[in-house]
Write a protein that holds these residues in place. Structure first.
Motif, PDB file in Angstrom:
ATOM      1  N   LYS A  16       6.943  29.618  89.654  1.00 16.66           N
ATOM      2  CA  LYS A  16       7.414  29.841  91.034  1.00 16.66           C
ATOM      3  C   LYS A  16       6.304  29.623  92.035  1.00 16.66           C
ATOM      4  N   LYS A  33      14.492  41.641  86.701  1.00 18.43           N
ATOM      5  CA  LYS A  33      15.854  41.116  86.624  1.00 18.43           C
ATOM      6  C   LYS A  33      15.983  40.033  87.683  1.00 18.43           C
ATOM      7  N   LEU A  34      16.453  38.877  87.275  1.00 16.41           N
ATOM      8  CA  LEU A  34      16.678  37.789  88.214  1.00 16.41           C
ATOM      9  C   LEU A  34      18.167  37.632  88.460  1.00 16.41           C
ATOM     10  N   GLU A  35      18.558  37.645  89.713  1.00 14.83           N
ATOM     11  CA  GLU A  35      19.964  37.451  90.101  1.00 14.83           C
ATOM     12  C   GLU A  35      20.896  38.417  89.371  1.00 14.83           C
ATOM     13  N   GLY A  36      20.446  39.647  89.162  1.00 13.81           N
ATOM     14  CA  GLY A  36      21.281  40.655  88.520  1.00 13.81           C
ATOM     15  C   GLY A  36      21.445  40.499  87.025  1.00 13.81           C
ATOM     16  N   LYS A  37      20.754  39.546  86.426  1.00 15.64           N
ATOM     17  CA  LYS A  37      20.847  39.305  84.977  1.00 15.64           C
ATOM     18  C   LYS A  37      19.853  40.200  84.242  1.00 15.64           C
ATOM     19  N   TYR A  85      11.155  30.398  85.485  1.00 11.96           N
ATOM     20  CA  TYR A  85      11.368  30.684  86.903  1.00 11.96           C
ATOM     21  C   TYR A  85      10.203  31.513  87.472  1.00 11.96           C
TER      22      TYR A  85
END
Length: 167
Positions: free
Chosen positions: A167, A48-52, A163
């Motif tokens: 990265k 999960k990226l940034e809570g998504k 992302y």
């Protein structure tokens, strides 16, 4: 940056003759998803990226939306005034193997495609009120709406992959 789903300006009123084009897009999502996740590490698919939502959660959400879509097709063709509400929070698909998530999506999607193909011209013209959008929607509109929704989540999956992998 992609326009958020709830900020999109959606238009409806598609002719029944447009259904084959929308069904082609809906069927193609199966292959597009499989290609995107092929060879990707499970940790990336569950991240999960940034809570998504993770990639698995995006795919699981599409499977759940298809369950609602199947019900909505029946509601429209049966003359139900207001459609069932949508799914906004998917189950936790992160512990699942990616093939199991894809199998659920594939099963639900193929069920919907089969149902669409059995509808008569008269059934394709029936409509019900979408509960959130407050617009009348036919099965043809629903097919377009779901194809647009697929594309939204495919873009979200691309964002996670871009992302994570770059990265």
């Amino acid at each position: 940056m992609a326009l958020p789903w709830f900020e999109r300006n959606l238009k409806f009123g598609y002719a029944p003759e447009m259904l084959p084009f929308f069904l082609e897009r809906l069927q193609g999502t199966i292959i597009r998803l499989e290609q995107k996740v092929r060879g990707i590490d499970d940790k990336i698919l569950s991240r999960k990226l940034e809570g998504k939502w993770s990639i698995k959660e995006n795919i699981g959400h599409l499977a759940e939306v298809d369950e609602v879509g199947n019900k909505r097709i029946t509601e429209m063709t049966s003359g139900i005034a207001v459609l069932s509400p949508a799914v906004f929070e998917p189950k936790d698909y992160n512990p699942w193997h990616i093939e199991k998530v894809l199998d659920l999506f594939r099963k639900n999607r193929l069920s919907n495609l089969k149902k669409y193909k059995t509808l008569s011209d008269e059934q394709l013209r029936k409509s019900s009120l979408h509960p959130r959008l407050k617009v009348q929607m036919t099965p043809v509109d629903l097919a377009w709406f779901d194809a647009e929704h697929d594309d939204h989540h495919l873009v979200k999956i691309n964002e996670i992959l871009d992302y994570t992998l770059n990265k």
